[in-house]
Design a protein around this motif. Structure first.
Motif, PDB file in Angstrom:
ATOM      1  N   LYS A  21      37.717  44.262  -8.939  1.00 30.19           N
ATOM      2  CA  LYS A  21      36.946  43.612  -9.844  1.00 30.19           C
ATOM      3  C   LYS A  21      35.540  44.139  -9.746  1.00 30.19           C
ATOM      4  O   LYS A  21      34.628  43.957  -8.346  1.00 30.19           O
ATOM      5  N   ALA A  22      34.160  43.505 -10.077  1.00 31.47           N
ATOM      6  CA  ALA A  22      33.196  43.425  -9.986  1.00 31.47           C
ATOM      7  C   ALA A  22      32.636  42.507 -10.162  1.00 31.47           C
ATOM      8  O   ALA A  22      33.291  41.386 -10.240  1.00 31.47           O
ATOM      9  N   GLY A  23      30.813  42.084  -9.309  1.00 32.92           N
ATOM     10  CA  GLY A  23      30.633  40.842  -9.475  1.00 32.92           C
ATOM     11  C   GLY A  23      31.332  39.892  -8.102  1.00 32.92           C
ATOM     12  O   GLY A  23      32.391  41.075  -7.283  1.00 32.92           O
ATOM     13  N   SER A  24      31.290  38.989  -8.101  1.00 28.32           N
ATOM     14  CA  SER A  24      31.477  38.255  -7.119  1.00 28.32           C
ATOM     15  C   SER A  24      32.530  37.035  -8.050  1.00 28.32           C
ATOM     16  O   SER A  24      33.557  36.257  -6.560  1.00 28.32           O
ATOM     17  N   GLY A  25      33.638  37.581  -8.669  1.00 27.80           N
ATOM     18  CA  GLY A  25      34.484  36.702  -9.480  1.00 27.80           C
ATOM     19  C   GLY A  25      35.664  37.325  -8.524  1.00 27.80           C
ATOM     20  O   GLY A  25      37.254  37.037  -9.220  1.00 27.80           O
ATOM     21  N   ASP A  26      35.411  37.111  -7.709  1.00 23.94           N
ATOM     22  CA  ASP A  26      37.830  38.310  -6.740  1.00 23.94           C
ATOM     23  C   ASP A  26      36.667  36.729  -5.911  1.00 23.94           C
ATOM     24  O   ASP A  26      39.016  36.571  -4.890  1.00 23.94           O
ATOM     25  N   ASP A  27      37.029  35.593  -5.758  1.00 20.38           N
ATOM     26  CA  ASP A  27      37.820  34.721  -5.007  1.00 20.38           C
ATOM     27  C   ASP A  27      37.367  35.524  -3.588  1.00 20.38           C
ATOM     28  O   ASP A  27      38.056  34.315  -2.786  1.00 20.38           O
ATOM     29  N   LYS A  28      37.045  36.262  -2.908  1.00 23.17           N
ATOM     30  CA  LYS A  28      36.555  36.523  -1.175  1.00 23.17           C
ATOM     31  C   LYS A  28      35.248  36.124  -0.720  1.00 23.17           C
ATOM     32  O   LYS A  28      35.755  36.453   0.381  1.00 23.17           O
ATOM     33  N   VAL A  29      34.660  35.258  -1.518  1.00 22.14           N
ATOM     34  CA  VAL A  29      33.849  34.760  -0.909  1.00 22.14           C
ATOM     35  C   VAL A  29      33.817  33.379   0.191  1.00 22.14           C
ATOM     36  O   VAL A  29      34.599  32.414  -1.170  1.00 22.14           O
ATOM     37  N   PRO A  30      34.044  33.512   1.026  1.00 17.81           N
ATOM     38  CA  PRO A  30      33.728  32.006   1.555  1.00 17.81           C
ATOM     39  C   PRO A  30      33.304  31.027   1.436  1.00 17.81           C
ATOM     40  O   PRO A  30      32.011  30.846   0.822  1.00 17.81           O
ATOM     41  N   ALA A  31      34.309  30.101   0.929  1.00 20.06           N
ATOM     42  CA  ALA A  31      33.397  28.554   0.470  1.00 20.06           C
ATOM     43  C   ALA A  31      32.496  28.454   1.498  1.00 20.06           C
ATOM     44  O   ALA A  31      32.991  27.678   2.737  1.00 20.06           O
ATOM     45  N   PHE A  32      31.570  27.650   1.340  1.00 16.89           N
ATOM     46  CA  PHE A  32      30.693  27.468   1.861  1.00 16.89           C
ATOM     47  C   PHE A  32      30.141  25.976   1.410  1.00 16.89           C
ATOM     48  O   PHE A  32      29.481  25.939  -0.021  1.00 16.89           O
ATOM     49  N   ASP A  33      29.890  24.964   1.626  1.00  8.58           N
ATOM     50  CA  ASP A  33      29.258  23.735   1.323  1.00  8.58           C
ATOM     51  C   ASP A  33      27.262  23.751   1.235  1.00  8.58           C
ATOM     52  O   ASP A  33      27.327  22.963   1.996  1.00  8.58           O
ATOM     53  N   VAL A  34      26.609  23.627   0.551  1.00  6.56           N
ATOM     54  CA  VAL A  34      25.291  23.998   0.287  1.00  6.56           C
ATOM     55  C   VAL A  34      24.936  22.450   0.755  1.00  6.56           C
ATOM     56  O   VAL A  34      23.796  22.279   1.511  1.00  6.56           O
ATOM     57  N   SER A  35      25.546  21.663  -0.123  1.00  8.79           N
ATOM     58  CA  SER A  35      24.855  20.351   0.413  1.00  8.79           C
ATOM     59  C   SER A  35      25.356  19.558   1.103  1.00  8.79           C
ATOM     60  O   SER A  35      24.022  18.824   1.290  1.00  8.79           O
ATOM     61  N   ALA A  36      25.946  19.783   1.322  1.00  9.65           N
ATOM     62  CA  ALA A  36      26.228  19.050   3.093  1.00  9.65           C
ATOM     63  C   ALA A  36      24.973  19.236   4.062  1.00  9.65           C
ATOM     64  O   ALA A  36      24.506  18.875   4.884  1.00  9.65           O
ATOM     65  N   ALA A  37      25.453  20.862   4.120  1.00 10.98           N
ATOM     66  CA  ALA A  37      24.372  21.506   5.147  1.00 10.98           C
ATOM     67  C   ALA A  37      22.694  21.360   4.762  1.00 10.98           C
ATOM     68  O   ALA A  37      22.442  20.860   5.815  1.00 10.98           O
ATOM     69  N   LEU A  38      22.713  21.066   3.924  1.00  7.91           N
ATOM     70  CA  LEU A  38      20.540  20.978   3.877  1.00  7.91           C
ATOM     71  C   LEU A  38      20.689  19.539   3.460  1.00  7.91           C
ATOM     72  O   LEU A  38      19.634  19.328   4.406  1.00  7.91           O
ATOM     73  N   ALA A  39      21.540  18.409   3.640  1.00  2.46           N
ATOM     74  CA  ALA A  39      21.654  16.978   3.789  1.00  2.46           C
ATOM     75  C   ALA A  39      21.509  17.286   5.390  1.00  2.46           C
ATOM     76  O   ALA A  39      20.967  15.718   5.884  1.00  2.46           O
TER      77      ALA A  39
END
Length: 179
Positions: free
Chosen positions: A41-59
């Motif tokens: 699989k090419a790119g970041s479409g493989d769902d192996k990227v760990p999930a992270f909530d940017v909105s909550a972190a920045l808040a």
């Protein structure tokens, strides 16, 4: 009564067959668990990227840091995957990151530390200025850092913004415009 080993275990072949059976079992477990890929699989479409909530972190950072925190709109297809705080020249910084559609990592750093300290943190002490760019109504200084890291820094008065990536400048520019 026979007291010796069974006939199958009387020479070196028993060790080879045992190792092969264990290897086959390991390969089966890896495939069944989904923890082994061949990278087709090419790119970041493989769902192996760990999930992270940017909105909550920045808040959370906005509540605890002495400078305003910006939350840029994320381009479609980018996956947020990390966040941290660190010290930059004796000041605190907020860091979040995304994996782009093409699979490169883009980091956004916000701090009230002096620009020289932010440059050293993002690109090392050997980072060199590589010009200026305009994006999102702000003037950005472009730097080339260690290990092919390119980053842009803008001074917005009360906060310095850094955007870093080994990917394309278009990726950096998208976040710079969104800030």
């Amino acid at each position: 009564m026979a007291t010796g080993k069974p006939r199958i275990l009387q020479d070196g072949r028993d060790m080879i067959w045992t190792v092969l059976a264990l290897l086959a079992l390991c390969v089966f477990v890896l495939f069944a668990s989904g923890n082994w890929t061949f990278g087709f699989k090419a790119g970041s479409g493989d769902d192996k990227v760990p999930a992270f909530d940017v909105s909550a972190a920045l808040a959370a950072d906005a509540r605890s840091m002495p400078f305003p925190i910006r939350r840029p709109a994320t381009p479609d297809g980018w996956k947020p995957n990390s966040g941290s705080t660190q010290t930059v020249g004796g000041q605190v910084s907020s860091n979040v990151g995304w994996v782009t559609k093409k699979g490169s990592y883009v980091q956004l750093t916000q701090t009230d530390a002096p620009e020289e300290e932010l440059v050293a943190t993002l690109g090392g002490y050997d980072a060199m200025g590589a010009g200026k760019r305009e994006a999102g109504g702000h003037s950005w200084v472009v730097y080339d850092g260690e290990n092919k890291n390119r980053f842009w820094i803008a001074d917005l008065g009360d906060v310095r913004i850094g955007v870093r990536s080994k990917g394309s400048e278009a990726d950096i520019e998208q976040i710079a415009k969104a800030v």
